[in-house]
Design a protein around this motif. Structure first.
Motif, PDB file in Angstrom:
ATOM      1  N   SER A   1       0.932  -1.243  -0.066  1.00  0.00           N
ATOM      2  CA  SER A   1      -0.044   0.085  -0.123  1.00  0.00           C
ATOM      3  C   SER A   1       0.925   1.131  -0.009  1.00  0.00           C
ATOM      4  CB  SER A   1      -0.937   0.104   1.226  1.00  0.00           C
ATOM      5  OG  SER A   1      -1.861  -1.201   1.320  1.00  0.00           O
ATOM      6  N   PRO A   2       0.296   2.487  -0.396  1.00  0.00           N
ATOM      7  CA  PRO A   2       1.072   3.401  -0.523  1.00  0.00           C
ATOM      8  C   PRO A   2       1.751   3.946   0.934  1.00  0.00           C
ATOM      9  CG  PRO A   2      -0.747   3.836  -1.865  1.00  0.00           C
ATOM     10  CD  PRO A   2      -0.936   2.589  -1.045  1.00  0.00           C
TER      11      PRO A   2
ATOM     12  N   ASN B   1       6.444   2.042  -2.416  1.00  0.00           N
ATOM     13  CA  ASN B   1       5.361   2.893  -2.964  1.00  0.00           C
ATOM     14  C   ASN B   1       5.155   4.189  -2.186  1.00  0.00           C
ATOM     15  OD1 ASN B   1       3.324   3.136  -5.036  1.00  0.00           O
ATOM     16  ND2 ASN B   1       1.844   1.545  -4.198  1.00  0.00           N
TER      17      ASN B   1
ATOM     18  N   HIS C   1      -8.896  15.505 -10.285  1.00  0.00           N
ATOM     19  CA  HIS C   1      -8.815  15.171  -8.727  1.00  0.00           C
ATOM     20  C   HIS C   1      -9.004  16.687  -8.145  1.00  0.00           C
ATOM     21  CE1 HIS C   1      -8.725  10.975  -8.465  1.00  0.00           C
ATOM     22  NE2 HIS C   1      -7.870  11.062  -9.613  1.00  0.00           N
TER      23      HIS C   1
ATOM     24  N   ALA D   1       3.663   5.919  -9.174  1.00  0.00           N
ATOM     25  CA  ALA D   1       2.521   4.869  -8.902  1.00  0.00           C
ATOM     26  C   ALA D   1       2.906   3.678  -9.801  1.00  0.00           C
ATOM     27  CB  ALA D   1       1.120   5.505  -9.259  1.00  0.00           C
TER      28      ALA D   1
ATOM     29  N   ASN E   1       1.859  -0.661 -11.113  1.00  0.00           N
ATOM     30  CA  ASN E   1       0.927  -1.969 -11.017  1.00  0.00           C
ATOM     31  C   ASN E   1       2.048  -2.852 -11.714  1.00  0.00           C
ATOM     32  OD1 ASN E   1      -0.764  -3.545 -11.091  1.00  0.00           O
ATOM     33  ND2 ASN E   1      -2.524  -2.612 -12.523  1.00  0.00           N
TER      34      ASN E   1
ATOM     35  N   ARG F   1      -5.193   3.914 -15.268  1.00  0.00           N
ATOM     36  CA  ARG F   1      -5.747   3.454 -14.053  1.00  0.00           C
ATOM     37  C   ARG F   1      -4.418   3.798 -12.962  1.00  0.00           C
ATOM     38  NH1 ARG F   1      -7.340  -2.561 -13.057  1.00  0.00           N
ATOM     39  NH2 ARG F   1      -9.067  -1.781 -14.630  1.00  0.00           N
ATOM     40  N   VAL F   2      -3.445   3.712 -13.463  1.00  0.00           N
ATOM     41  CA  VAL F   2      -2.174   4.015 -12.489  1.00  0.00           C
ATOM     42  C   VAL F   2      -1.953   5.605 -12.593  1.00  0.00           C
ATOM     43  CG1 VAL F   2       0.281   3.611 -12.317  1.00  0.00           C
ATOM     44  CG2 VAL F   2      -0.985   1.708 -13.048  1.00  0.00           C
TER      45      VAL F   2
ATOM     46  N   ASP G   1      -4.376   7.653 -12.905  1.00  0.00           N
ATOM     47  CA  ASP G   1      -5.417   7.977 -11.801  1.00  0.00           C
ATOM     48  C   ASP G   1      -4.790   7.908 -10.371  1.00  0.00           C
ATOM     49  OD1 ASP G   1      -8.376   8.962 -11.436  1.00  0.00           O
ATOM     50  OD2 ASP G   1      -8.099   7.103 -10.153  1.00  0.00           O
ATOM     51  N   ASP G   2      -4.412   6.928  -9.988  1.00  0.00           N
ATOM     52  CA  ASP G   2      -3.774   6.519  -8.681  1.00  0.00           C
ATOM     53  C   ASP G   2      -2.579   7.548  -8.168  1.00  0.00           C
ATOM     54  OD1 ASP G   2      -5.256   4.159  -8.343  1.00  0.00           O
ATOM     55  OD2 ASP G   2      -3.672   2.905  -8.977  1.00  0.00           O
TER      56      ASP G   2
ATOM     57  N   ARG H   1      -4.699  11.108  -7.582  1.00  0.00           N
ATOM     58  CA  ARG H   1      -5.419  10.869  -6.664  1.00  0.00           C
ATOM     59  C   ARG H   1      -4.628  10.970  -5.199  1.00  0.00           C
ATOM     60  NH1 ARG H   1      -6.350   6.347  -4.470  1.00  0.00           N
ATOM     61  NH2 ARG H   1      -6.310   5.212  -6.506  1.00  0.00           N
ATOM     62  N   ARG H   2      -3.306  10.184  -5.227  1.00  0.00           N
ATOM     63  CA  ARG H   2      -2.533  10.281  -3.888  1.00  0.00           C
ATOM     64  C   ARG H   2      -1.881  11.546  -3.784  1.00  0.00           C
ATOM     65  NH1 ARG H   2      -0.210   4.202  -5.630  1.00  0.00           N
ATOM     66  NH2 ARG H   2      -2.063   3.039  -5.530  1.00  0.00           N
TER      67      ARG H   2
END
Length: 417
Positions: A26-27, A44, A92, A172, A174, A204-205, A207-208, A211-212
């Motif tokens: 997890s981050p 991460n 975001h 980020a 994956n 998707r990555v 977006d991660d 967002r973070r």
């Protein structure tokens, strides 16, 4: 946890690459402003620092400038990749209470003022901007192992003097592929790795990442949906003149001066052109010329008292001018004109929430969720549902409201698998 991550966990002592371990973690948020530092075993990492300059004078507006591309990098980002990261950051940031500026408008003004950041802020009427670079973007495929990574190194600066308000950096990731123990395992690992590098995974990555990083920029209010131009336009009974469609095109492209001129031309040709008056008001409002925007929007609303876009715009205008009672009145009129007006429901909820009226806010968030469910805008349904959950966590009795929306979403997902 994925099967890959479970297997890595069992084999971590057997020489599994650290990069693959990082993908399963997890981050880890490292607040450098609180004296924290990255440790060797932190994976991460989302590293950030909120400066004292931010805390002493938080910005009320953030523009996301075009991002640069770091060279060399692996995987190497391209300008179009940096544009995707920029748009994700913009999306975001829209969930915060700070005002945002459309990227098209930013690009237009930057082309006119060049590198003069102070002039940029004055023209955009925006106090701060995010700038920086995309450090890596894309995928690497090595047989049974694939890696999708998107990285950025960003700063939030005050446009008036260049003072740094916040810094953040993150990569980020994956990663997929397995640790093969037999020929069948090798085949399955290749399949998983190929599947992992599809464009959907890269987005998707992305977006991660956004967002973070945005989550580390402080925000203490619920954000309103502050651009009525983003809402679907009402049906227009009369045909538009030639200048108005051009004005709307210019408005969407960020050319506010051109859009305003086209609106004025349309009004001169037909003083009862509701949409021309509304376009004029929207341009002036987004340029924060509130005193000039109000009579134009009021004129549009007077020409059609049930035009929800004009009433929505009047609600936004009064919110920006610090007149919440007048904003609420405008949104009530908009809801009366169309009970499915999710924009008005949501902004009504925000006004109640920020006024310390949680039960009234809950009722309006529920109305927004129902309206957006009917419209099929599931992203905004989830947003309203998230606000209801936060109210529930704060002890506000909204359980039946949350359950009704969740049930409706579940029913829809079963019908549309």
């Amino acid at each position: 946890m994925s099967a890959t991550c479970r297997k890595i966990g069992r084999l971590a002592l057997a020489g599994v690459p650290a990069a693959l371990l990082a993908a399963c973690a997890s981050p880890t948020f490292v607040d450098r402003g609180a004296g924290k530092a990255e440790r060797a075993l932190d994976f991460n990492v989302v590293s950030f620092e909120v400066k004292d300059t931010y805390r002493s004078s938080p910005p009320d507006c953030i523009a996301v400038l075009p991002l640069k591309v770091r060279t060399p990098a692996d995987p190497q980002a391209k300008p179009e990749d940096a544009a995707k990261v920029r748009m994700s950051l913009y999306a975001h940031l829209a969930t915060q209470s700070k005002r945002g500026i459309r990227p098209e408008r930013i690009d237009r003004v930057m082309a006119e003022v060049g590198a003069d950041r102070k002039a940029l802020g004055e023209r955009l009427k925006c106090s701060a901007a995010i700038e920086g670079e995309v450090t890596e973007y894309g995928n690497t495929f090595l047989g049974i192992y694939s890696s999708v990574t998107v990285g950025a190194d960003l700063k939030l600066v005050r446009l008036a003097d260049g003072a740094v308000l916040w810094e953040g950096r993150h990569v980020a990731a994956n990663r997929d592929g397995s640790v093969p123990l037999d020929p069948v395992g090798i085949a399955m690992g290749v399949f998983g790795a190929v599947d992992n590098i599809r464009d959907e995974q890269v987005l998707r990555v992305t977006d991660d990442l956004a967002r973070r990083l945005v989550s580390t920029i402080p925000d203490d209010k619920v954000a309103a949906l502050d651009d009525p131009a983003d809402e679907p336009p009402a049906k227009v009974a009369a045909a538009k003149g030639e200048s108005l469609p051009e004005g709307e095109r210019l408005f969407r492209s960020g050319d506010h001066a051109g859009a305003l001129a086209a609106a004025e031309k349309a009004i001169a040709a037909n003083p009862d052109d509701r949409d021309a008056w509304l376009l004029k008001g929207l341009v002036l409002m987004l340029d924060r010329e509130y005193e000039k925007a109000e009579p134009a929007i009021l004129k549009a609303a007077a020409l059609d008292r049930r035009d929800v876009r004009s009433l929505n715009a009047l609600g936004v205008l009064n919110t920006e001018r610090g007149a919440p009672d007048r904003a609420l009145a405008a949104y009530r009129m908009a809801i009366d004109a169309d009970r499915g007006n999710g924009f008005a429901w949501y902004n009504t909820a925000v006004l109640h929430f920020n006024a310390g009226e949680p039960q009234e806010a809950a009722d309006a968030f529920h109305g927004a969720a129902l309206a957006y469910l009917k419209a099929g805008d599931f992203a905004k349904v989830e947003r309203a549902l998230g606000d209801l959950r936060e109210l529930s966590a704060a002890g506000i009795p909204v359980g039946p409201k949350v359950e009704s929306i969740q049930t409706a979403l579940s029913d829809l997902s079963r019908r549309n698998p």
